[in-house]
Motif scaffolding. Sequence first.
Motif, PDB file in Angstrom:
ATOM      1  N   LYS A  17       0.845  -1.200   0.000  1.00 16.78           N
ATOM      2  CA  LYS A  17       0.000   0.000   0.000  1.00 16.78           C
ATOM      3  C   LYS A  17       0.882   1.253   0.000  1.00 16.78           C
ATOM      4  O   LYS A  17       1.422   1.649   1.032  1.00 16.78           O
ATOM      5  N   TYR A  18       1.027   1.822  -1.184  1.00 15.31           N
ATOM      6  CA  TYR A  18       1.834   3.029  -1.354  1.00 15.31           C
ATOM      7  C   TYR A  18       1.015   4.273  -1.061  1.00 15.31           C
ATOM      8  O   TYR A  18      -0.191   4.323  -1.297  1.00 15.31           O
ATOM      9  N   PHE A  19       1.691   5.294  -0.550  1.00 11.75           N
ATOM     10  CA  PHE A  19       1.147   6.645  -0.497  1.00 11.75           C
ATOM     11  C   PHE A  19       2.203   7.570  -1.086  1.00 11.75           C
ATOM     12  O   PHE A  19       3.398   7.255  -1.086  1.00 11.75           O
ATOM     13  N   TYR A  20       1.768   8.698  -1.627  1.00 12.28           N
ATOM     14  CA  TYR A  20       2.734   9.572  -2.296  1.00 12.28           C
ATOM     15  C   TYR A  20       2.156  10.970  -2.443  1.00 12.28           C
ATOM     16  O   TYR A  20       0.944  11.168  -2.343  1.00 12.28           O
ATOM     17  N   TRP A  21       3.084  11.926  -2.653  1.00 14.29           N
ATOM     18  CA  TRP A  21       2.616  13.266  -2.987  1.00 14.29           C
ATOM     19  C   TRP A  21       3.494  13.891  -4.051  1.00 14.29           C
ATOM     20  O   TRP A  21       4.659  13.552  -4.200  1.00 14.29           O
ATOM     21  N   LEU A  22       2.859  14.751  -4.820  1.00 12.64           N
ATOM     22  CA  LEU A  22       3.474  15.395  -5.974  1.00 12.64           C
ATOM     23  C   LEU A  22       3.296  16.905  -5.850  1.00 12.64           C
ATOM     24  O   LEU A  22       2.251  17.366  -5.399  1.00 12.64           O
ATOM     25  N   ALA A  23       4.305  17.649  -6.251  1.00  7.45           N
ATOM     26  CA  ALA A  23       4.225  19.108  -6.171  1.00  7.45           C
ATOM     27  C   ALA A  23       4.948  19.732  -7.346  1.00  7.45           C
ATOM     28  O   ALA A  23       5.958  19.214  -7.840  1.00  7.45           O
ATOM     29  N   HIS A  24       4.416  20.875  -7.798  1.00  7.37           N
ATOM     30  CA  HIS A  24       4.920  21.593  -8.976  1.00  7.37           C
ATOM     31  C   HIS A  24       5.462  22.941  -8.514  1.00  7.37           C
ATOM     32  O   HIS A  24       4.712  23.768  -7.993  1.00  7.37           O
TER      33      HIS A  24
END
Length: 270
Positions: free
Chosen positions: A261-268
């Motif tokens: 179970k992966y969790f992740y975050w992305l930002a620009h």
Amino acid sequence: MAVRLFEGQDHAAAYQQYRVTPDELISRIMSYMEKKTPNQFNLALDVGCGSGQGTILLAPYFNKVVGTDISPAQLEQARANRNPPNVSYRECPAEELPFASGEVDLVTAMTAAHWFDRKKFLLEADRVLRPGGCLALLSYTMDFELEYGDISNTLNEICKEFYAALFPYRDPYLGTSSVKIYSDMFDSCSYPDKEWNECLRIKRNLPLNRYISMVETFATYRRLVRKDPAEAGRLSADVRNKLMSAMNVSSPDTEVTMVVKYFYWLAHKP
């Protein structure tokens, strides 16, 4: 790095052999980048790259990919891979990246950022990212699940016993929840354009023994090995035998489905 781990040759080799490569996460990162910053894929930086499984996955998308780590043993494993010609590795702390300001298109850390000095790392990632570049941090919870016929629930109760036995060996630096670490980092990221993703279930079919070996790469298990190697071996054998008994099989090579179970975050970056 705030914490140094995974530095022994045997641990680095096991990490290389058993850790799950997050192909599905790479696809999501690249889809995000293509929306936010199309046609600007010169340099990707994979921080805390370990033995390079994730680093290599970035190679088809960028002109140049660099993996960095503080562990010589991990980097030795990474360099022993069949690396594409555009992939290279450097030894350095996550908080002191050897790149010019605004040089990098993507900074990522795959199941590593929880070990960093998180405030310093985010500042350093911001420094090396170009305007319009992207930051992607991902990890997974340690409660892997198993699927096998109609007894998956039974197997997962046994797996929970495994994790509960290892929990006392969790590094105090991590606190009680890795998800909270990443959520706090997400909240502290100043970029207004960002997204948090709570859970992506990734499934891999593999022999039961490989699941056991995967858990044995956890930092908690390695701490138990250092404290009491006989107890660590007994714990693994006990869990393996309980799982085989529940499955009614005689071979630890029997295939199961492991769910990560992966969790992740992305930002620009603006």
